[in-house]
Motif scaffolding. Structure first.
Motif, short mmCIF file in Angstrom:
data_model
loop_
_atom_site.label_atom_id
_atom_site.label_comp_id
_atom_site.label_asym_id
_atom_site.label_seq_id
_atom_site.Cartn_x
_atom_site.Cartn_y
_atom_site.Cartn_z
N ASN A 188 37.67 21.99 18.68
CA ASN A 188 37.12 23.35 18.78
C ASN A 188 38.12 24.34 19.36
OD1 ASN A 188 34.49 22.57 17.83
ND2 ASN A 188 34.18 21.57 19.82
N ASP A 189 39.39 24.07 19.17
CA ASP A 189 40.41 24.99 19.69
C ASP A 189 40.34 26.32 18.94
OD1 ASP A 189 42.77 26.15 20.80
OD2 ASP A 189 43.51 24.12 21.18
N THR A 190 40.50 27.42 19.68
CA THR A 190 40.37 28.76 19.07
C THR A 190 41.71 29.48 18.93
OG1 THR A 190 39.95 29.71 21.26
CG2 THR A 190 38.02 29.04 19.96
N LEU A 191 42.82 28.76 19.10
CA LEU A 191 44.13 29.40 18.93
C LEU A 191 44.30 29.90 17.50
CD1 LEU A 191 46.33 26.76 20.79
CD2 LEU A 191 45.90 29.10 21.56
N SER A 192 44.98 31.02 17.34
CA SER A 192 45.21 31.56 15.99
C SER A 192 46.55 32.28 15.94
CB SER A 192 44.08 32.53 15.60
OG SER A 192 44.07 33.66 16.46
N ALA A 193 47.05 32.46 14.74
CA ALA A 193 48.32 33.15 14.54
C ALA A 193 48.37 33.76 13.15
CB ALA A 193 49.48 32.18 14.73
N VAL A 194 49.15 34.83 13.01
CA VAL A 194 49.38 35.46 11.71
C VAL A 194 50.76 35.02 11.23
CG1 VAL A 194 49.70 37.62 10.47
CG2 VAL A 194 47.92 37.44 12.24
N ILE A 195 50.84 34.55 9.98
CA ILE A 195 52.12 34.14 9.43
C ILE A 195 52.43 34.95 8.16
CG2 ILE A 195 52.03 31.81 10.37
CD1 ILE A 195 51.23 30.86 7.55
N ASN A 196 53.70 35.10 7.89
CA ASN A 196 54.16 35.83 6.72
C ASN A 196 54.85 34.89 5.74
OD1 ASN A 196 53.50 38.52 7.83
ND2 ASN A 196 55.12 38.02 9.29
N GLY A 197 54.70 35.19 4.46
CA GLY A 197 55.34 34.37 3.45
C GLY A 197 55.37 35.08 2.11
N ARG B 231 53.23 38.47 1.74
CA ARG B 231 51.81 38.49 2.12
C ARG B 231 51.65 37.82 3.49
NH1 ARG B 231 47.27 35.06 0.78
NH2 ARG B 231 48.53 33.85 -0.70
N SER B 232 50.63 38.26 4.22
CA SER B 232 50.33 37.69 5.53
C SER B 232 48.95 37.06 5.51
CB SER B 232 50.36 38.77 6.63
OG SER B 232 51.62 39.38 6.69
N ILE B 233 48.79 36.00 6.28
CA ILE B 233 47.46 35.40 6.46
C ILE B 233 47.30 35.02 7.93
CG2 ILE B 233 47.22 34.50 4.11
CD1 ILE B 233 47.98 31.73 5.25
N SER B 234 46.04 34.95 8.36
CA SER B 234 45.73 34.51 9.72
C SER B 234 45.19 33.09 9.65
CB SER B 234 44.69 35.44 10.35
OG SER B 234 44.33 34.98 11.64
N LEU B 235 45.73 32.22 10.48
CA LEU B 235 45.29 30.83 10.52
C LEU B 235 44.87 30.45 11.93
CD1 LEU B 235 48.08 29.10 8.39
CD2 LEU B 235 45.71 29.50 7.70
N SER B 236 43.91 29.55 12.02
CA SER B 236 43.48 29.03 13.31
C SER B 236 43.89 27.58 13.45
CB SER B 236 41.95 29.14 13.45
OG SER B 236 41.31 28.21 12.57
N SER B 237 43.76 27.05 14.64
CA SER B 237 44.09 25.65 14.89
C SER B 237 43.27 24.73 14.00
CB SER B 237 43.84 25.30 16.36
OG SER B 237 44.71 26.01 17.19
N LYS B 238 42.00 25.11 13.78
CA LYS B 238 41.13 24.28 12.94
C LYS B 238 41.66 24.16 11.52
CE LYS B 238 36.86 25.51 15.39
NZ LYS B 238 35.53 26.17 15.26
#
Length: 335
Positions: A217-226, A235-242
């Motif tokens: 249930n970790d809530t860490l998240s980050a935006v990555i570019n590719g 394009r960018s997307i936001s991803l979570s630990s899940k």
């Protein structure tokens, strides 16, 4: 002129050097920027080479001379070590210099001879070799004796060493080419398949470090570019630990399965001692969030994560340098 005493952990991703009397004097990527062609040359090494990852022209490649714990390019290895020794102002003395060098479990005579040749070309005349899990144990301040075995899982970038060790050496162990580099590659493939986005190796590594977690249930998240694989546009997307947890679980489950097989082969007395003391984790792979709890469920025994897991082997080498009696017992007898 007296020679410096150094311990070298020459890893697939990172090289660490400990100098007796000074402590840890170097920790840099085991990378070189190499110009291709008949007269290939090394343009940059270490941190400077890593800055060029994904940014070089077609004729320049960023390479590591170590893969799965083994040297795969002698020339590049010599160039990197030579430059690193200059950075730490290494003094070889009149005898040509000597070093303690960590090697993976199962390193045989041919493996050690290749290392000796590379070290000699870099200016180190002789070397003592010690198996990495033994140094990892020493680097965690574990008191090694003939009667106190410890179970070590040292997870590096290119290889993972799994072993039961004591002052007498490796009781049972294995080195497998399952390292954190495979997690980075798996993340690249996963994001391409699931999100249609192509990312580079540095982005994958950054993602793993920033939000990689084994906690459900970790809530860490980050935006990555590719690069969008359909349109070719950024394009960018936001991803979570899940989102990426399964990729990480696949790696750590593989390591656990191998470790359980090693544990199953231990003599009953050794197994009993280890069950009481638990498992000791080191290497960069031990830094992932939630690993202690995750492996406690897997192994059903105490799990101990080192305070500075990626430095354990080099620290252990430094301790052994300062204790000649210990070094005499733990070094590989390569007659």
């Amino acid at each position: 002129m007296a020679a410096d005493k150094i311990a070298i952990d020459f890893g697939s991703a990172q090289t660490k050097i400990y100098k007796l009397g000074y402590g840890m004097v170097l920790s840099e990527p085991t990378l070189a920027a190499v110009t291709a062609g008949e007269k290939s040359s090394v343009r940059a090494v270490g941190k400077e080479a890593k800055k060029l990852v994904g940014k070089t022209a077609e004729k320049t490649k960023i390479v590591s001379p170590v893969s799965g714990g083994e040297i795969v390019s002698d020339k590049v290895a010599v160039s990197i070590l030579d430059e690193f020794l200059k950075k730490i102002e290494y003094k070889s003395g009149f005898g040509g210099g000597k070093a303690l060098v960590s090697v993976p479990c199962g390193a045989d005579g041919n493996f050690l001879k290749r290392y000796e040749a590379v070290l000699a070309d870099a200016g180190i005349a002789t070397a003592d070799f010690v198996y990495a899990p033994i140094l990892a144990a020493i680097g965690q301040d574990l008191t090694l004796t003939e009667f106190s075995p410890y179970f070590i899982i040292d997870m590096g970038a290119g290889a993972t060493d799994i072993a039961a060790v004591s002052m007498e050496g490796v009781i049972a162990g294995v080195s497998v080419s399952a390292g954190l580099n495979k997690v980075d590659s798996a993340l690249i493939d996963f994001i391409a398949e699931e999100y249609g986005l192509q990312i580079g190796i540095l982005t994958a590594e950054k993602l793993k470090i920033q939000i990689g977690s084994l906690m459900e249930n970790d809530t860490l998240s980050a935006v990555i570019n590719g690069r969008d694989l359909t349109t070719g546009k950024p394009r960018s997307i936001s991803l979570s630990s899940k989102n990426i947890r399964k990729v990480l679980c696949d790696f750590y489950d593989t390591v656990a399965d191998i470790a359980l097989k090693v544990l199953a082969k231990l003599p009953p007395e050794v197994s009993a001692e280890i069950r009481h003391a638990g498992i000791y984790l080191s290497g960069g792979g031990a830094k992932i969030y939630g690993l202690e709890e995750y492996y406690l469920k897997k192994f059903g025994m105490p799990v101990n994560v080192a305070a500075n897991p990626d430095m354990c082997v080099a620290f252990g080498g430094g301790i052994a340098l300062g204790n000649p009696d210990m070094l005499k017992k733990i070094k590989i007898k390569n007659d």
